[in-house]
Design a protein around this motif. Structure first.
Motif, mmCIF file in Angstrom:
data_model
loop_
_atom_site.group_PDB
_atom_site.id
_atom_site.type_symbol
_atom_site.label_atom_id
_atom_site.label_comp_id
_atom_site.label_asym_id
_atom_site.label_seq_id
_atom_site.Cartn_x
_atom_site.Cartn_y
_atom_site.Cartn_z
ATOM 1 N N TRP A 87 0.836 -1.202 0.000
ATOM 2 C CA TRP A 87 0.000 0.000 0.000
ATOM 3 C C TRP A 87 0.873 1.256 0.000
ATOM 4 O O TRP A 87 1.954 1.280 0.586
ATOM 5 C CB TRP A 87 -0.879 0.035 1.241
ATOM 6 N N SER A 88 0.348 2.305 -0.610
ATOM 7 C CA SER A 88 0.976 3.621 -0.498
ATOM 8 C C SER A 88 0.737 4.146 0.914
ATOM 9 O O SER A 88 -0.215 3.740 1.593
ATOM 10 C CB SER A 88 0.395 4.585 -1.526
ATOM 11 N N PRO A 89 1.575 5.052 1.406
ATOM 12 C CA PRO A 89 1.412 5.561 2.779
ATOM 13 C C PRO A 89 0.057 6.224 3.026
ATOM 14 O O PRO A 89 -0.436 6.207 4.156
ATOM 15 C CB PRO A 89 2.561 6.567 2.912
ATOM 16 N N ASP A 90 -0.559 6.789 1.972
ATOM 17 C CA ASP A 90 -1.864 7.443 2.147
ATOM 18 C C ASP A 90 -3.035 6.496 1.922
ATOM 19 O O ASP A 90 -4.204 6.919 1.928
ATOM 20 C CB ASP A 90 -1.988 8.659 1.226
ATOM 21 N N SER A 91 -2.749 5.208 1.675
ATOM 22 C CA SER A 91 -3.765 4.166 1.491
ATOM 23 C C SER A 91 -4.627 4.375 0.251
ATOM 24 O O SER A 91 -5.703 3.776 0.139
ATOM 25 C CB SER A 91 -4.676 4.069 2.733
ATOM 26 N N LYS A 92 -4.176 5.175 -0.698
ATOM 27 C CA LYS A 92 -4.957 5.421 -1.911
ATOM 28 C C LYS A 92 -4.568 4.501 -3.060
ATOM 29 O O LYS A 92 -5.373 4.278 -3.982
ATOM 30 C CB LYS A 92 -4.789 6.874 -2.352
ATOM 31 N N PHE A 93 -3.336 3.992 -3.045
ATOM 32 C CA PHE A 93 -2.848 3.170 -4.149
ATOM 33 C C PHE A 93 -2.234 1.882 -3.600
ATOM 34 O O PHE A 93 -1.825 1.807 -2.443
ATOM 35 C CB PHE A 93 -1.794 3.921 -4.964
ATOM 36 N N ILE A 94 -2.156 0.886 -4.467
ATOM 37 C CA ILE A 94 -1.380 -0.314 -4.167
ATOM 38 C C ILE A 94 -0.473 -0.602 -5.354
ATOM 39 O O ILE A 94 -0.766 -0.209 -6.495
ATOM 40 C CB ILE A 94 -2.265 -1.544 -3.863
#
Length: 743
Positions: free
Chosen positions: A390-397
């Motif tokens: 996951w990206s740190p902002d939880s928007k992308f993987i």
């Protein structure tokens, strides 16, 4: 690296010494009073010792006079402060043993003698160079110089991989470093500057996974035998906190809860495939149930209420409520092996990835399925998905797949954002088996061990970090200072000691390199496929004609045109790029070395014979050496050609004069196993040896009894050693690492 001295009569040093401060240039020494000649652990005799202070100062304590609490300038960096402690405040042997167990021992009476000689007065506070103190100790008969601690530079091996097996990478909470398993070592590596690394060597089995705790203070690492060791990641000593064996087989993944108190370990087993336990006591804090086959991954929600998820080869995922953690539900959306499961940093979701090439998104609190990720995309993965991050902002993987691509997915928009093509070839070495997203750093791991640095939107990796995965079996240092290394899997690299490795260009070769030799900037490499190949400027530039068997030892002349090779069959040959000439000899050749036109050949009958190289043949000089007692395994001439060192299979090294065969010393016998490497310093005064016992030793030809020992320099054996300059050596080993030491 730290240097210390010990008496041969003192206690045996431990397998791995450690340092107590961040300074690695100053000594860490402990000394025991030997006035009574007693080394009994239970004795109540006050102990005299030398320790390394926080500022790097060496302190000598003596308990036979008044207190020395008023010592002046104890904070002087790099100075040896010598003072006395009162008898009633002296430590007992039991206390000493507990506090200073990692340190080596020296005789205090000898320290005081040296001190008096250096400062000219007895038991008065004074500053002395620690290196000078050690040098003086080393000159006293009965003393040895021991080196221990950390190398000046450590160029780490890349992560170990197995085809079809996901690899776990873990970052610390700051996103500045990551940790992974490699052989029997755990490597902690900088994400910003991957040339900076540290290692943990506490496991006795091959390691399989390592994970930072959310606090960043601890690392939990697992091995193929089911052991989990929890140790601190801050100090260079990596002090062990606890060790448990939660399952009976390979540990595939480890997860921590938000408090860094609970640990979930999963993998292979007989009665169970995972367990949840307290990090410090090992008390059970939950059960891992619901799977019928090996568990590949686990993830724990970093928020209350506690939740966890595991995924398995049985094609299912299991959702848990905690704590204590208990089975809640089985998730059956995948149709094949499920390779990875990860909670988002927001803890709102978790995602699973599998061999069916699909991704599924779930509610992080309830475990309910939300959807298949981008089910209608036109460019799905065409191979198994081994890892997701996951990206740190939880928007992308980002996903890593066996189809040799990595893909970025927008979770909110439920769409594919971009694809990174690692390679356009179908070679399995480019399959992607692990990944990590930490801050601005995104990396994906190739089956070859290469670490690919990614950037969303770029179609190719922005950087590839190469290195060895397997044991380094051969190496050679060119006169210009470039180190060539080759590992068991045939991978060839070069190092300039300022940064990362560079892969040697040329035809792909998977044969194990047996030996290397450098002259000028030409490097000759002997391989197990019965070939000698030549390299220049990090490129393979040619190969010899086929040999009758594998070359196990090479020596190259100064011009770089003629190579003398000892073959596995026991034969001897002179090799060039265009011709191979066999040399008639009596006996089985095992090792060769060359100086000018003089060639030394070591034989299986533990003898060494001298020859003259004339064109493409060797002419015997009649000079021989017979002081070794086992098969000769390594030979090395001094740069001026006046001395020849011969190492054998028993760990003994003999130095002789090659013009007469006269033995100079046969007392270099500290190794306990086969000698793998020998090298001389450019000033002809020191030799360095590496051996199967894992140690590297630097010898002093002017004082044959004096040596500097780097214990356990490489796990599994130290394969090669070379002098960069008279004060610096570089070693390689079975751990796949390259280490630079200052002597």
């Amino acid at each position: 690296m730290s240097i210390a001295a010990r008496s041969r009569a003192g206690p045996v040093a431990p397998p791995r010494a450690t340092v107590t401060s961040t300074s690695i240039a100053e000594p860490v020494i402990a000394a025991q009073d030997t006035v009574s000649n007693s080394n009994t652990t239970g004795s109540q005799t006050p102990i005299h010792h030398i320790i390394n202070s926080q500022e790097g100062s060496v302190i000598v304590l003596s308990s036979d006079s008044e207190s020395g609490d008023d010592v002046s300038n104890p904070e002087q960096n790099g100075s040896a402060i010598i003072f006395r402690d009162s008898a009633d405040e002296g430590m007992t042997a039991d206390q000493f043993s507990e506090l200073f167990r990692p340190f080596v021992f020296i005789r205090l009476d000898m320290v005081l003698v040296v001190y008096q000689q250096l400062v000219g007065r007895e038991l008065a506070a004074a500053s002395v160079s620690p290196r000078e103190l050690c040098r003086q100790l080393g000159k006293i008969e009965g003393f040895e110089i021991w080196a221990h601690g950390l190398p000046r530079s450590y160029f780490a091996p890349n992560p170990a991989t197995t085809r079809g097996q996901p690899v776990r990478l873990s970052a610390d909470p700051t996103g500045k470093q990551f940790v992974y398993a490699s052989g029997r070592s755990i490597v902690i590596r900088s994400l910003q500057d991957p040339s900076k690394s540290r290692e943990y060597t506490g496991h006795t089995q091959a390691t399989s996974v390592a994970t930072f705790s959310p606090s960043g203070y601890y690392i939990a690492s697992g091995d193929i035998a089911g052991n989990v060791r929890i140790w601190d990641s801050i100090n260079d000593e990596h002090i062990l906190k606890s060790e448990f064996r939660p399952i009976s087989g390979r540990i595939n993944d480890i997860a921590w809860d938000m408090d860094s108190q609970r640990v979930m370990a999963v993998g292979e087993g007989k009665e169970k495939f995972g367990h949840v336990f307290a990090y410090d006591s090992g008390n059970s804090l939950g059960t891992v149930e619901g799977h019928s086959k090996v568990i590949n991954a686990c993830s724990m929600r970093q928020q209350r209420p506690f939740r966890a998820v595991t995924c398995s080869d049985d094609g299912t995922c299991v959702f848990y409520h905690g704590a204590p953690y208990k089975f809640n539900s089985t998730l059956k959306e995948h149709s094949g092996f499920v390779m990875d499961a990860k909670y988002a940093p927001s803890n709102e979701y978790f995602v699973t990835a599998g061999a069916d090439k699909k991704l599924f998104l779930y509610d992080g609190k309830t475990g309910d399925l939300i959807r298949q990720v981008a089910a209608g995309t036109e460019s799905p993965h065409t191979g198994s998905i081994y890892a997701v991050a996951w990206s740190p902002d939880s928007k992308f993987i980002v996903t890593s797949s066996g189809d040799r691509t990595c893909k970025f997915w927008d979770i909110a928009q439920d769409k594919l954002v971009s694809t990174v093509q690692i390679s356009s070839t179908s070679a399995p070495e480019y399959q992607q088996v692990g990944n990590l997203w930490a801050g601005e750093h995104i990396i994906s791991l190739s089956l070859s061990g290469d670490i690919n640095v990614l950037q969303m939107g770029n179609e190719r990796p922005v950087r590839v970090i190469t290195g060895h995965q397997k044991a380094i079996t051969a190496a050679a240092l060119t006169p210009s200072g470039t180190l060539y290394t080759g590992s068991y899997d045939g991978k060839l690299c070069t190092w300039d000691f300022t940064g990362l490795a560079q892969a040697v260009e040329g035809p792909k070769n998977e044969a194990k390199p047996e030996d290397m030799a450098a002259s000028s900037d030409v490097v000759a490499m002997g391989f197990i496929d019965d070939a000698v190949r030549f390299a220049e400027a990090s490129k393979i530039t040619g190969a010899s004609a086929g040999l009758s068997s594998a070359p196990v030892s090479l020596a190259i002349d100064k011009s770089g045109t003629a190579v003398v090779a000892a073959l596995a069959s026991g034969e001897l040959a002179v090799v060039s790029r265009t011709k191979v000439t066999k040399v008639a000899i009596k006996g089985e050749a095992r090792a060769v070395a060359i100086s000018g036109s003089t060639v030394a050949v070591g034989f299986a009958d533990h003898s060494v014979h001298l020859y003259q190289l004339q064109s493409d043949t060797l002419v015997a000089t009649g000079v021989s050496m017979t002081a070794n007692t086992r098969e000769i395994t390594r030979l090395a001439f001094t740069p001026n050609g006046q001395l020849l060192a011969a190492g054998d299979a028993g760990g003994k090294i003999v130095v002789a004069r090659p013009d007469t065969g006269e033995t100079v010393t046969a007392r270099w016998v500290a190794h306990t196993a086969r000698i793998y490497g020998l090298a001389w310093s450019s000033d002809n005064q020191h030799a360095a040896s590496s051996a199967l016992d894992g140690h590297v030793i630097v010898w002093d030809i002017a004082n044959p009894l004096r040596k500097t020992l780097i214990k356990n320099a490489h796990l599994g054996g130290a394969s090669t050693v070379s002098f960069i300059d008279p004060q610096t050596i570089v070693s390689t080993g079975a751990d796949g690492g390259v280490k630079v030491w200052t002597i």
